[in-house]
Scaffold this active site. Sequence first.
Site, PDB file in Angstrom:
ATOM      1  N   ASP A 134       0.838  -1.208   0.000  1.00 31.02           N
ATOM      2  CA  ASP A 134       0.000   0.000   0.000  1.00 31.02           C
ATOM      3  C   ASP A 134       0.878   1.266   0.000  1.00 31.02           C
ATOM      4  O   ASP A 134       2.110   1.180   0.065  1.00 31.02           O
ATOM      5  CB  ASP A 134      -0.887  -0.075   1.259  1.00 31.02           C
ATOM      6  CG  ASP A 134      -2.225   0.617   1.094  1.00 31.02           C
ATOM      7  OD1 ASP A 134      -2.411   1.381   0.125  1.00 31.02           O
ATOM      8  OD2 ASP A 134      -3.087   0.393   1.965  1.00 31.02           O
ATOM      9  N   GLU A 167      -0.942   2.072  -5.221  1.00 33.96           N
ATOM     10  CA  GLU A 167      -0.799   3.527  -5.000  1.00 33.96           C
ATOM     11  C   GLU A 167      -1.970   4.292  -5.600  1.00 33.96           C
ATOM     12  O   GLU A 167      -1.889   5.494  -5.827  1.00 33.96           O
ATOM     13  CB  GLU A 167       0.583   4.041  -5.374  1.00 33.96           C
ATOM     14  CG  GLU A 167       0.980   3.986  -6.818  1.00 33.96           C
ATOM     15  CD  GLU A 167       0.321   5.057  -7.675  1.00 33.96           C
ATOM     16  OE1 GLU A 167      -0.634   4.665  -8.382  1.00 33.96           O
ATOM     17  OE2 GLU A 167       0.745   6.223  -7.661  1.00 33.96           O
ATOM     18  N   TRP A 168      -3.059   3.578  -5.821  1.00 31.27           N
ATOM     19  CA  TRP A 168      -4.370   4.171  -6.150  1.00 31.27           C
ATOM     20  C   TRP A 168      -4.431   4.897  -7.505  1.00 31.27           C
ATOM     21  O   TRP A 168      -5.329   5.699  -7.751  1.00 31.27           O
ATOM     22  CB  TRP A 168      -4.831   5.136  -5.037  1.00 31.27           C
ATOM     23  CG  TRP A 168      -4.572   4.632  -3.656  1.00 31.27           C
ATOM     24  CD1 TRP A 168      -5.063   3.490  -3.110  1.00 31.27           C
ATOM     25  CD2 TRP A 168      -3.748   5.249  -2.646  1.00 31.27           C
ATOM     26  NE1 TRP A 168      -4.606   3.351  -1.818  1.00 31.27           N
ATOM     27  CE2 TRP A 168      -3.803   4.413  -1.509  1.00 31.27           C
ATOM     28  CE3 TRP A 168      -2.976   6.410  -2.594  1.00 31.27           C
ATOM     29  CZ2 TRP A 168      -3.097   4.717  -0.338  1.00 31.27           C
ATOM     30  CZ3 TRP A 168      -2.287   6.716  -1.431  1.00 31.27           C
ATOM     31  CH2 TRP A 168      -2.355   5.865  -0.329  1.00 31.27           C
ATOM     32  N   GLY A 169      -3.441   4.627  -8.349  1.00 33.04           N
ATOM     33  CA  GLY A 169      -3.492   5.216  -9.685  1.00 33.04           C
ATOM     34  C   GLY A 169      -3.037   6.663  -9.742  1.00 33.04           C
ATOM     35  O   GLY A 169      -3.218   7.331 -10.760  1.00 33.04           O
ATOM     36  N   ASP A 189     -10.322   3.716  -3.334  1.00 30.92           N
ATOM     37  CA  ASP A 189     -11.006   2.528  -2.811  1.00 30.92           C
ATOM     38  C   ASP A 189     -12.450   2.399  -3.301  1.00 30.92           C
ATOM     39  O   ASP A 189     -13.211   3.364  -3.286  1.00 30.92           O
ATOM     40  CB  ASP A 189     -11.034   2.562  -1.275  1.00 30.92           C
ATOM     41  CG  ASP A 189      -9.661   2.331  -0.683  1.00 30.92           C
ATOM     42  OD1 ASP A 189      -8.663   2.412  -1.426  1.00 30.92           O
ATOM     43  OD2 ASP A 189      -9.585   2.086   0.523  1.00 30.92           O
TER      44      ASP A 189
END
Length: 368
Positions: A134, A167-169, A189
């Site tokens: 994460d 890394e959520w894009g 998320d």
Amino acid sequence: MGIGRLSDGLAPTPPMGWNSWNRFGVKIDERLVLETAEAMVSSGMRDAGYRYVVIDDGWMAPERDRNGDFVADPDKFPSGIRALADRVHALGLRFGIYTDAGTKTCQELPASLGYEFRDARRFAEWGVDYVKVDWCHTQGMGPRALYAKWAMALHAARRPIVLSICEWGRARPWEWAGGLGHLWRTCWDIQPEWSSILTILDRQAELHPFAGPDHWNDPDMLEVGNGDLTAEQSRAHFALWSILAAPLMAGNDLRTMNDDVREILTAREIVAIDQDAAGKQGQRISRNGDIDVWTRAIGTNGDRAIAVLNRGSVAREVRVALEDIGVAPGANVRVRDLWKRADIGEARHEMLIPTSPKSATVLGITAR
Ligand code: GAL
């Protein structure tokens, strides 16, 4: 490392499994994990292709030990991670774990910055097969360099371990992560709500060129069976994720799911779209008001899956020209309902596809 795209054979098709986060958050323990692994077998999910049982944030004790090694929370995991991984393996499944690239996890627990090689080694000793890394508490750090370090650390640990980059894009990981990890998150998320499914879907529309065997876009884990999603919305979510060649990580309580949910997660011909060996991520070919048409090439003979998404609140019939989904003119086309697993007819030139509100109609097309 970091040049080209991974092709190490560890994730030839998008990984399938279960992850604790969406349903359980930090409320996880070894009993939940074992019962989930058992349910994965008894529900038929293992036979449908689900393999990885992954614990997310919340498994670690608040401090490392004197040597600097990770310690599992002794209240939640009294037998230790190694013993848990052994028991998961004994069921014919694989075991996955979570850490964070920064100074702390998103839940303020110990994370891996500066400990990458040590943690990778420890994970390998524990028999871990999959690591999600994460991106909380990473102020000022470059994801590309830090995930490259993780790729090296896992390589040095000498155990085949799938690397899930999270890394959520933010830093366009699809442009660089394919050389480092097997999957990378493309978005924030997911939530168990229809609006979240649609928002995430829209972010995937341009990403199909970047995915392939051993390197997949990850639009986040499944919410099938969670929250207020209706059965129709859950089916649309699952089928669209399959068109996207998304990792299929169930995020619900497998021990208590009802038959509807189990049937969605194990729908053979929908899972087969996701797991198609050619590994070509699907794409959106049109968006008109409430109606999207998505299609994915299946195999190498010109077969296709098609999903017509209706975001609105009225039923609609949607005309799709075969030419627009890449079918050669004059081809002999057979159409199949992939949920019902039944042939439903033939088509020439175009199809008239019925849709219901807030759902997707999914068809298989064989053109010869
Ligand atoms: C987020 C991540 C979630 C979950 C959570 C745990 O950053 O996107 O999938 O892992 O952290 O705290």
